[in-house]
Design an enzyme around this catalytic site. Sequence first.
Site, mmCIF file in Angstrom:
data_model
loop_
_atom_site.group_PDB
_atom_site.id
_atom_site.type_symbol
_atom_site.label_atom_id
_atom_site.label_comp_id
_atom_site.label_asym_id
_atom_site.label_seq_id
_atom_site.Cartn_x
_atom_site.Cartn_y
_atom_site.Cartn_z
ATOM 1 N NE ARG A 165 -7.421 3.603 4.201
ATOM 2 C CZ ARG A 165 -7.574 2.902 5.316
ATOM 3 N NH1 ARG A 165 -8.762 2.459 5.663
ATOM 4 N NH2 ARG A 165 -6.543 2.632 6.101
ATOM 5 N NE ARG A 166 -6.101 3.125 9.331
ATOM 6 C CZ ARG A 166 -4.840 2.786 9.432
ATOM 7 N NH1 ARG A 166 -3.931 3.706 9.767
ATOM 8 N NH2 ARG A 166 -4.442 1.544 9.200
ATOM 9 C CE LYS A 167 -10.348 14.996 10.103
ATOM 10 N NZ LYS A 167 -9.554 16.240 10.010
ATOM 11 C CB CYS A 203 -0.048 7.429 0.912
ATOM 12 S SG CYS A 203 0.991 6.093 0.320
ATOM 13 N NE ARG A 210 1.401 5.017 13.262
ATOM 14 C CZ ARG A 210 0.905 4.978 12.041
ATOM 15 N NH1 ARG A 210 -0.347 4.613 11.843
ATOM 16 N NH2 ARG A 210 1.644 5.295 11.003
ATOM 17 C CE LYS A 219 -0.835 0.438 5.018
ATOM 18 N NZ LYS A 219 -0.367 1.798 5.228
ATOM 19 C CG ASP A 220 3.671 2.158 2.826
ATOM 20 O OD1 ASP A 220 2.603 2.743 3.064
ATOM 21 O OD2 ASP A 220 4.353 1.584 3.690
ATOM 22 C CB VAL A 222 2.914 -0.651 14.901
ATOM 23 C CG1 VAL A 222 1.803 -1.334 15.694
ATOM 24 C CG2 VAL A 222 2.551 -0.613 13.415
ATOM 25 C CB SER A 230 -5.052 7.217 7.454
ATOM 26 O OG SER A 230 -5.924 6.819 6.428
ATOM 27 N NE ARG A 236 3.994 10.231 10.071
ATOM 28 C CZ ARG A 236 4.986 10.859 9.439
ATOM 29 N NH1 ARG A 236 4.896 12.156 9.180
ATOM 30 N NH2 ARG A 236 6.075 10.194 9.050
#
Length: 526
Positions: free
Chosen positions: A131-133, A244, A155, A79-80, A152, A129, A149
């Site tokens: 998309r997520r928002k 992205c 975060r 996806k990156d 994993v 993201s 940011r």
Amino acid sequence: MKKLTIGTRGSDLALWQANHIKDELAAIGIEAEIKIIKTQGDKILNLRLDKLEGKGFFTKELEEELLGGTIDLAVHCLKDLPTTHPEGLIIAALPPREEASEYLLILKDCVDVSQKLSLKKGAMVGTSSNRRKAQLLGLRPDLEVEDLRGNVPTRIQKLRDEDYDAILIAKAGVKRLNLDVSDLHVEELETTEFIPAPAQGALAIQIRANDTELFDALQKLHDPDTAETVTVERKVLNLFEGGCHMPLGCYCKKENGKFEIWTSKAETADDFPERLFLRAESTEGLAEKIVDKFNKDRKKPAKVFISREIGEHSYFRRALENNNIEIEGRSLIRTFPIVTVLDQFILRHVDWVFFSSRNSVEYFFNLKPVLPKKTKFGVVGRGSEDALRKFGHIADFVGESGDITEVAEDFAQLVGGQQVLFPRAQDSLQSIQKSLPADAKIIDLPIYETVIEEDIDQSYADVLIFTSPSNVDAYFADNLLEPGQQVIAIGNSTGKKFDEMGVKYALPYSPDEIGLAEAVFGIEIR
């Protein structure tokens, strides 16, 4: 073959991915070592991803070293990767895809199971993201979304430090790193409800185009099924000319020989996302068809009738009003309780309670049932799931597919010889009950009845949506379809009514407001 050098970013997840491919190579007799390369995305941590210039800010430096010959292959999150490759490089293999769903990780004192996604009102959610928002605010416009940011573990630590009430993160990352998140409430967001980024959960092995010996060797790691579906997703991304930062979700899977694909797209992270679901026999021309459906000049319905009252702030109303589509919502039936006092004795050994409608949820809990702590809940559709949440319970099984036979088969696998209570309408078709194994102990509990309204007015909307077989009976007792009107049926039992009438209809993937919005958006107005 010589010892290979694998190029990778230095985050925990990137290193896991590189070591995973190293182990896979070792299994086919190829030795490799790992070289860590810092990318622009790793160096600049004070900006949102969509503020970074250009594309490939997690991949460009790896590609440069690959072209320069200092590494032999690069391992990327697919996806990156930009959808166009630098000249001289190719994707040689796509290993089997990890689950593409999302985790919403929530601090336990911020959990409210009565709310959608189990998150308290007005909570602050971390994600960078777009998309997520967009999708998150589409489902829960009351939430606050702030930038997040870091890798994993970083975060998740920021969540534990209470910088946020919850964070959104890919399930694949948590699983691959085997992270313990038991101190947090984990809400898994299925791909049909919260559409992932194109190729989320997939890895890509990139090599030089002229390295034919390595290409041939890597085919042992290549998964054609993964390649078939993620290629559609990335083609959609490419046709939208997005990167992205685009608020685009796209997820494709193959089910029973057919391709099912969900797409979500918003203009900006703050805009309500359009959603589309398509089912196709092949992938040929599928991406182009999807992109064409999002054409702003495409003719959409001006008015939609639905045989249900629609709340002022419902997802379905907001989705249609976002497209300037008028809603005519009115129920054609009335419901009445037929049980006013519940025999609590029959509940003593219940393992499951299964609801096939929102009405059955509400009428059952209005009877103040006392259930064993072990009791689990099953529902058909997210509408029933949301109704269950209002009474403080989370569904253990959600039958998302509009195909009631599929739902019944999936639920039957969980039940075995357990005791299942079915609160239902008196005239229910009992499709789930009939599909359970012979050793299942069924408790049948009719708790309400439906009565058809009289003298129902004709609707002249472009699209007519019917929510139950009884609503179909009620409407067509005195009315006919007008020329050009199109029909959407919720669930197979409603669809069978139209089969009997010889009327064509669309069947949403999921029998809820998200599925309905997808179905309306997919309608072709001629």
